[in-house]
Write an enzyme that holds these catalytic residues in place. Sequence first.
Site, short mmCIF file in Angstrom:
data_model
loop_
_atom_site.label_atom_id
_atom_site.label_comp_id
_atom_site.label_asym_id
_atom_site.label_seq_id
_atom_site.Cartn_x
_atom_site.Cartn_y
_atom_site.Cartn_z
N ARG A 1 6.52 -8.17 2.29
CA ARG A 1 7.28 -8.55 3.47
C ARG A 1 7.80 -9.71 3.55
NH1 ARG A 1 3.86 -4.51 7.12
NH2 ARG A 1 3.61 -3.07 5.37
N THR B 1 -5.52 -2.04 6.52
CA THR B 1 -5.49 -3.00 6.71
C THR B 1 -7.64 -3.56 7.94
OG1 THR B 1 -4.88 -3.24 9.38
CG2 THR B 1 -3.65 -3.52 7.50
N LYS C 1 0.65 -1.01 0.27
CA LYS C 1 0.10 0.14 -0.68
C LYS C 1 1.13 1.15 -0.18
CE LYS C 1 -2.35 -1.18 3.76
NZ LYS C 1 -1.90 -2.96 3.48
N THR C 2 1.70 1.37 1.31
CA THR C 2 2.73 2.78 1.02
C THR C 2 3.17 2.64 0.03
OG1 THR C 2 2.58 2.09 3.01
CG2 THR C 2 4.88 3.71 2.33
N ASP D 1 -1.32 6.55 7.29
CA ASP D 1 -1.50 5.38 7.07
C ASP D 1 -2.29 4.79 8.37
OD1 ASP D 1 -0.33 1.93 6.53
OD2 ASP D 1 0.83 2.48 7.66
#
Length: 270
Positions: free
Chosen positions: A193, A134, A48-49, A89
Amino acid sequence: MNLRPSAFDEIIGQHKAVSQLTISVKSVNTRNDVFSHLLLTGPPGLGKTTLATALTKEIALSNGANIGSLKQILPYIMRLGQGDVLFIDEIHRLSAKVQEFLFPVMEDFRVDLSDAKTTESIEIPKFTLIGATTEGGNLLAPLRDRFVFKIALSLYTDEELFCILDINKDKLEVGINDDALKSVARRSRGTPRIANNHLLWLRDYGVAHDIDNICQAEVDKAMDIIGVDKEGRTIQDRKYLKTLAEIITKTGNPVGLATLVSSSNIDKDT
C-alpha cells in the site's frame, strides 16, 4: 484505477498464505463444500482484503468499527445464503457483545435472538466468515478459536515490492526506470500500500514537472518534498527517533511512553 490483484495467480508475495488458500479452495470445490472461517492478521496494507477478494468475488463487506450493536450486524447475517462470504475488516473493533453473538453463528450456523423471557434460535445457511485485523490479540479467545484458518501476513521483500511496482507503473502509465523503482521499493517499509501510494505521488510529480522517464535523482527530489527519506522514514518517524536519542543521551535510562509523548507531542496511539 484499481491496483489490487483479483486472483491468486496475480498476487505477488505472501507465498505461504496463497499456497495454503489455493489448496483449501481446491479441496472445498472438489468436495462441493463451503470454505471454513478464515482470520487474516498483520500490519495495515499487506493484502488482507486482497486475499479475501481473490478467494471469492461474491463477498459482503463491512468494517468492525461500523458495527457497534447486534442490530447492526444482524442484517448482514440474515441476508447470507449457502456458501456466501462475509468479510469483516478490523474485526477486533467489534464489541465483546457482538463477538459473543458470533459464537453460535460461526460454529453452529445458528442465530440466537433473546428478549427478557425467551430465546429463539434460527438456523442460517452455511457460510464463510473472513475476519481481517491488525490486532489479532484483541479478539476474544473463543471467537479467535472458531476460525479454522488463521493466517498471519508478513512484510514484503524489496524484490517483491519492485515486481508490484513494475506492474502498476504500466497500469498508471508512469514513466520510471528500474533503478528509480528499486529506490521506491526500499522506501516502502515492506508494504504494498505504501509502495503504491509512493508511485501515485511520483505520477503526479512527473506530470507536474513534465518528466517522461523518472530517474532515481527525481525520486529523491519527489520523496524529499513529502518528507520520506531513503529508508522510508517519515518526518514523524525521524522526530520520534531524535526525541528518543536525546532523552537517552541525557539520562542514560530507558524511556517510557508518557515521556516520549510529552517530549515529542506525538499521540500515544501513534
